[in-house]
Every structure is written in structure tokens, then in C-alpha cells.
Design a protein around this motif. Structure first.
Motif, PDB file in Angstrom:
ATOM      1  N   MET A 106       0.850  -1.161   0.000  1.00  0.00           N
ATOM      2  CA  MET A 106       0.000   0.000   0.000  1.00  0.00           C
ATOM      3  C   MET A 106       0.897   1.225   0.000  1.00  0.00           C
ATOM      4  N   SER A 107       0.590   2.130  -0.864  1.00  0.00           N
ATOM      5  CA  SER A 107       1.419   3.321  -0.908  1.00  0.00           C
ATOM      6  C   SER A 107       1.203   4.168   0.343  1.00  0.00           C
ATOM      7  N   ILE A 108       2.159   4.989   0.597  1.00  0.00           N
ATOM      8  CA  ILE A 108       2.062   5.871   1.763  1.00  0.00           C
ATOM      9  C   ILE A 108       0.838   6.776   1.626  1.00  0.00           C
ATOM     10  N   GLU A 109       0.580   7.225   0.425  1.00  0.00           N
ATOM     11  CA  GLU A 109      -0.576   8.099   0.186  1.00  0.00           C
ATOM     12  C   GLU A 109      -1.887   7.370   0.499  1.00  0.00           C
ATOM     13  N   ASP A 148      -2.934  -4.517   2.704  1.00  0.00           N
ATOM     14  CA  ASP A 148      -1.998  -5.422   3.383  1.00  0.00           C
ATOM     15  C   ASP A 148      -1.922  -6.760   2.651  1.00  0.00           C
ATOM     16  N   ALA A 149      -3.063  -7.246   2.183  1.00  0.00           N
ATOM     17  CA  ALA A 149      -3.088  -8.500   1.425  1.00  0.00           C
ATOM     18  C   ALA A 149      -2.317  -8.349   0.116  1.00  0.00           C
ATOM     19  N   LYS A 150      -2.520  -7.229  -0.549  1.00  0.00           N
ATOM     20  CA  LYS A 150      -1.782  -6.981  -1.798  1.00  0.00           C
ATOM     21  C   LYS A 150      -0.283  -6.945  -1.532  1.00  0.00           C
ATOM     22  N   LYS A 161       2.559  -9.441  -3.063  1.00  0.00           N
ATOM     23  CA  LYS A 161       3.721  -8.881  -3.760  1.00  0.00           C
ATOM     24  C   LYS A 161       5.014  -9.415  -3.134  1.00  0.00           C
ATOM     25  N   ASP A 162       5.066  -9.489  -1.802  1.00  0.00           N
ATOM     26  CA  ASP A 162       6.253 -10.015  -1.136  1.00  0.00           C
ATOM     27  C   ASP A 162       6.515 -11.456  -1.513  1.00  0.00           C
ATOM     28  N   VAL A 163       5.470 -12.267  -1.605  1.00  0.00           N
ATOM     29  CA  VAL A 163       5.616 -13.675  -1.993  1.00  0.00           C
ATOM     30  C   VAL A 163       6.144 -13.763  -3.421  1.00  0.00           C
ATOM     31  N   ILE A 164       5.592 -12.950  -4.298  1.00  0.00           N
ATOM     32  CA  ILE A 164       6.024 -12.971  -5.696  1.00  0.00           C
ATOM     33  C   ILE A 164       7.482 -12.518  -5.805  1.00  0.00           C
TER      34      ILE A 164
END
Length: 62
Positions: free
Chosen positions: A1-4, A50-52, A56-59
């Protein structure tokens, strides 16, 4: 998630909490309900992002 996006969701949560508190003080059930809804919307937004991030971390590790 972006900071924005996180900042927007956090702002919505704070706005919702303030609106719910106003509803509690004034006895206005509409403000209470709208405030709770905004908080749930912010919570959902954080959970989705958070899920996204987790995906992304898994990928990235693969």
C-alpha cells in the motif's frame, strides 16, 4: 500500500471516529452510524492493501 493510500485510509478512520464521537455526544444515531461506517471502510482498505503487499512479497521472493 502506498504511503498516500495509507494516509487517506488513516484520515478516513480519524474522520469516522470523530463523527461517531459527535454522534455519541449529540445523540444523533445517523452520525454514529456514518462514523462507524467510515471506520470500517478505512479498516477494509488497510486489510486489502496489506493482502496486496503480502502477495507482492511472496512474488518478489519467488
Amino acid at each position: 500500500m502506498s504511503i498516500e493510500d495509507r494516509a487517506k485510509a488513516t484520515a478516513k478512520n480519524v474522520e469516522g471516529a470523530a463523527q461517531e464521537t459527535l454522534g455519541n455526544v449529540t445523540g444523533d444515531p445517523k452520525d454514529k452510524a456514518e462514523g462507524k461506517a467510515k471506520q470500517k471502510q478505512a479498516e477494509t482498505s488497510h486489510a486489502v492493501q496489506d493482502a496486496k503487499d503480502a502477495v507482492k512479497d511472496v512474488i518478489d521472493k519467488a
